[in-house]
Design a protein around this motif. Structure first.
Motif, PDB file in Angstrom:
ATOM      1  N   ASN A  43      -2.141  11.118  -7.691  1.00 15.22           N
ATOM      2  CA  ASN A  43      -2.629  10.884  -9.049  1.00 15.22           C
ATOM      3  C   ASN A  43      -3.545   9.658  -9.043  1.00 15.22           C
ATOM      4  N   PRO A  44      -4.858   9.836  -9.173  1.00 16.95           N
ATOM      5  CA  PRO A  44      -5.782   8.684  -9.072  1.00 16.95           C
ATOM      6  C   PRO A  44      -5.568   7.658 -10.174  1.00 16.95           C
ATOM      7  N   GLN A  45      -5.148   8.108 -11.347  1.00 19.45           N
ATOM      8  CA  GLN A  45      -4.926   7.179 -12.449  1.00 19.45           C
ATOM      9  C   GLN A  45      -3.734   6.268 -12.163  1.00 19.45           C
ATOM     10  N   ILE A  46      -2.673   6.827 -11.567  1.00 18.22           N
ATOM     11  CA  ILE A  46      -1.494   6.037 -11.239  1.00 18.22           C
ATOM     12  C   ILE A  46      -1.793   5.067 -10.104  1.00 18.22           C
ATOM     13  N   MET A  47      -2.546   5.512  -9.101  1.00 16.60           N
ATOM     14  CA  MET A  47      -2.856   4.646  -7.966  1.00 16.60           C
ATOM     15  C   MET A  47      -3.546   3.370  -8.410  1.00 16.60           C
ATOM     16  N   ASP A  48      -4.417   3.476  -9.397  1.00 19.63           N
ATOM     17  CA  ASP A  48      -5.103   2.288  -9.900  1.00 19.63           C
ATOM     18  C   ASP A  48      -4.118   1.269 -10.464  1.00 19.63           C
ATOM     19  N   MET A  49      -2.983   1.744 -10.990  1.00 18.68           N
ATOM     20  CA  MET A  49      -2.012   0.861 -11.619  1.00 18.68           C
ATOM     21  C   MET A  49      -1.022   0.287 -10.613  1.00 18.68           C
ATOM     22  N   ILE A  50      -0.547   1.117  -9.677  1.00 21.11           N
ATOM     23  CA  ILE A  50       0.530   0.678  -8.794  1.00 21.11           C
ATOM     24  C   ILE A  50       0.032  -0.075  -7.568  1.00 21.11           C
ATOM     25  N   SER A  51      -1.270  -0.056  -7.329  1.00 23.26           N
ATOM     26  CA  SER A  51      -1.803  -0.697  -6.122  1.00 23.26           C
ATOM     27  C   SER A  51      -1.760  -2.223  -6.182  1.00 23.26           C
ATOM     28  N   VAL A  52      -1.276  -2.783  -7.291  1.00 22.63           N
ATOM     29  CA  VAL A  52      -1.093  -4.238  -7.363  1.00 22.63           C
ATOM     30  C   VAL A  52       0.077  -4.680  -6.480  1.00 22.63           C
ATOM     31  N   LYS A  53       0.917  -3.751  -6.071  1.00 22.81           N
ATOM     32  CA  LYS A  53       2.020  -3.987  -5.137  1.00 22.81           C
ATOM     33  C   LYS A  53       1.844  -3.023  -3.959  1.00 22.81           C
ATOM     34  N   PRO A  54       2.505  -3.281  -2.816  1.00 24.31           N
ATOM     35  CA  PRO A  54       2.380  -2.352  -1.688  1.00 24.31           C
ATOM     36  C   PRO A  54       2.765  -0.921  -2.089  1.00 24.31           C
ATOM     37  N   VAL A  55       1.969   0.031  -1.627  1.00 25.37           N
ATOM     38  CA  VAL A  55       2.214   1.442  -1.931  1.00 25.37           C
ATOM     39  C   VAL A  55       2.457   2.204  -0.623  1.00 25.37           C
ATOM     40  N   LYS A  78      -4.578   6.368   6.970  1.00 26.25           N
ATOM     41  CA  LYS A  78      -3.483   5.460   7.298  1.00 26.25           C
ATOM     42  C   LYS A  78      -3.738   4.025   6.854  1.00 26.25           C
ATOM     43  N   ASN A  79      -4.988   3.628   6.719  1.00 21.64           N
ATOM     44  CA  ASN A  79      -5.291   2.255   6.315  1.00 21.64           C
ATOM     45  C   ASN A  79      -5.391   2.081   4.794  1.00 21.64           C
ATOM     46  N   GLN A  80      -5.190   3.171   4.064  1.00 18.20           N
ATOM     47  CA  GLN A  80      -5.293   3.106   2.605  1.00 18.20           C
ATOM     48  C   GLN A  80      -3.977   2.734   1.942  1.00 18.20           C
ATOM     49  N   PHE A  81      -2.885   2.727   2.721  1.00 22.05           N
ATOM     50  CA  PHE A  81      -1.557   2.496   2.160  1.00 22.05           C
ATOM     51  C   PHE A  81      -0.788   1.502   3.022  1.00 22.05           C
ATOM     52  N   ASN A 119      18.605  -6.672  -3.639  1.00 21.63           N
ATOM     53  CA  ASN A 119      18.136  -5.321  -3.366  1.00 21.63           C
ATOM     54  C   ASN A 119      16.663  -5.192  -3.746  1.00 21.63           C
ATOM     55  N   LEU A 120      15.896  -4.493  -2.915  1.00 23.18           N
ATOM     56  CA  LEU A 120      14.499  -4.253  -3.241  1.00 23.18           C
ATOM     57  C   LEU A 120      14.404  -3.170  -4.311  1.00 23.18           C
ATOM     58  N   LYS A 121      13.444  -3.351  -5.186  1.00 22.81           N
ATOM     59  CA  LYS A 121      13.215  -2.391  -6.268  1.00 22.81           C
ATOM     60  C   LYS A 121      11.894  -1.664  -6.013  1.00 22.81           C
ATOM     61  N   ALA A 122      11.913  -0.348  -6.189  1.00 23.43           N
ATOM     62  CA  ALA A 122      10.720   0.463  -5.936  1.00 23.43           C
ATOM     63  C   ALA A 122      10.462   1.412  -7.094  1.00 23.43           C
ATOM     64  N   LEU A 123       9.225   1.467  -7.520  1.00 23.64           N
ATOM     65  CA  LEU A 123       8.784   2.505  -8.449  1.00 23.64           C
ATOM     66  C   LEU A 123       8.560   3.773  -7.644  1.00 23.64           C
ATOM     67  N   VAL A 124       9.086   4.894  -8.131  1.00 23.01           N
ATOM     68  CA  VAL A 124       8.897   6.178  -7.450  1.00 23.01           C
ATOM     69  C   VAL A 124       8.111   7.097  -8.374  1.00 23.01           C
ATOM     70  N   THR A 125       6.955   7.534  -7.912  1.00 26.10           N
ATOM     71  CA  THR A 125       6.092   8.353  -8.742  1.00 26.10           C
ATOM     72  C   THR A 125       5.581   9.549  -7.957  1.00 26.10           C
ATOM     73  N   GLY A 126       5.066  10.539  -8.680  1.00 26.12           N
ATOM     74  CA  GLY A 126       4.525  11.724  -8.027  1.00 26.12           C
ATOM     75  C   GLY A 126       4.116  12.744  -9.068  1.00 26.12           C
ATOM     76  N   THR A 127       3.254  13.655  -8.700  1.00 22.83           N
ATOM     77  CA  THR A 127       2.889  14.739  -9.603  1.00 22.83           C
ATOM     78  C   THR A 127       4.071  15.699  -9.735  1.00 22.83           C
ATOM     79  N   PRO A 128       4.088  16.554 -10.753  1.00 22.39           N
ATOM     80  CA  PRO A 128       5.246  17.429 -10.959  1.00 22.39           C
ATOM     81  C   PRO A 128       5.532  18.347  -9.771  1.00 22.39           C
ATOM     82  N   ASN A 129       6.806  18.537  -9.494  1.00 23.22           N
ATOM     83  CA  ASN A 129       7.308  19.520  -8.529  1.00 23.22           C
ATOM     84  C   ASN A 129       6.990  19.183  -7.075  1.00 23.22           C
TER      85      ASN A 129
END
Length: 282
Positions: A43-55, A78-81, A119-129
């Motif tokens: 999801n390109p819209q989400i990537m713009d938001m979550i990339s402020v932290k390691p993805v 491999k170098n994008q994440f 404990n480390l906290k992680a946002l988990v995101t993804g497109t449906p299904n």
């Protein structure tokens, strides 16, 4: 393909706003994608938001994808994440293998060292299904996140504690308001990321047949035991499949059967994001 594909219900727009507010609470993000279309299900819209932290990008359903295409994708991206990890969320063993991949990642190791007392906290995101909730449930050791074979089940953000000193912020499956490339929408539809009732199954099936005949030319003939049909004529192929399945002229049911067989891996290990010879390792 004549159908314009789009699906962006109200809860998705609300969730995107909430993700932006929650990013300050997490240490990193996991973006779960379908390994059969790892580029199209980002999801390109989400990537713009979550990339402020390691993805960390997680290629799920790896057992269904074409290994060669997965390798090409990883090589070029491999170098994008912070890391590209693989798993099959249906199998507990492979979920544990995912954890091993995560723990040896140098960026994750630094995060763990910095937060040794918590404990480390992680946002988990993804497109449906893409299998996000099933993935979370395996790591949590119990069925906490809601799962289903249809998209749009989870509507809210909520925290889930796992067995591995990780706390996940689960999010609904999210698309984006408009597919600039309708082929991306088609792939997401074939993978089950859009409600089947909103799509014309015969349009999806004809696209899939054309794609398979070009890139996996033996898949249809092998699965449905069809001897001869024009390789460059998807309509003729769909008619042959319909006849072979004993569905007479019920092309819609035959189309849905073809799509379901693909989703279940019954046509073989096939990737929809397909990279040619010019997409080689550096």
């Amino acid at each position: 393909m004549t159908q314009q594909i789009q699906w962006f219900p109200g809860h998705m727009a609300k969730t995107i706003r909430e993700i932006g507010e929650q990013m300050k609470l997490v240490d990193f993000s996991l973006e779960i994608v379908d390994a059969r279309a790892p580029q199209s299900t980002q999801n390109p819209q989400i990537m713009d938001m979550i990339s402020v932290k390691p993805v960390f990008l997680v290629l799920n359903k790896i057992d269904l994808a074409d290994p060669k295409q997965v390798a090409k994708f990883v090589s070029k991206n491999k170098n994008q994440f912070a890391g590209i990890l693989t798993t099959d969320a249906k199998t507990g063993v492979l979920s544990k293998d995912f954890l091993r991949q995560l723990k040896v990642n140098p960026i994750f190791a630094k995060l763990s060292e910095k937060n040794a007392a918590a404990n480390l906290k992680a946002l988990v995101t993804g497109t449906p299904n893409v299998g996000k909730s099933t993935f979370i449930n395996h790591l949590a050791g119990k069925n906490i996140a809601r799962t289903a074979n249809t998209p749009g089940v989870t509507h809210f953000l909520y925290w889930i504690r796992t067995r591995y000193n990780l706390i996940f912020l689960d999010t609904p499956g999210l698309l984006w308001p408009k597919f600039d490339d309708q082929e991306v929408g088609t792939k997401i539809g074939i993978l089950g990321g859009i409600k089947d009732t909103l799509l014309a199954s015969d349009d999806l099936a004809l696209w899939l047949i054309s794609f398979l005949q070009k890139n996996y030319p033996t898949a249809i003939a092998t699965k449905y035991k069809i001897g001869h049909f024009p390789l460059d004529n998807p309509v003729a192929a769909l008619m042959s499949i319909t006849s072979q399945l004993g569905m007479r002229q019920d092309f819609e049911s035959a189309s849905q059967r073809l799509i379901n067989d693909f989703r279940a891996g019954k046509l073989g290990r096939i990737s929809l994001d397909f990279y040619g010879d010019d997409y080689l390792e550096d």
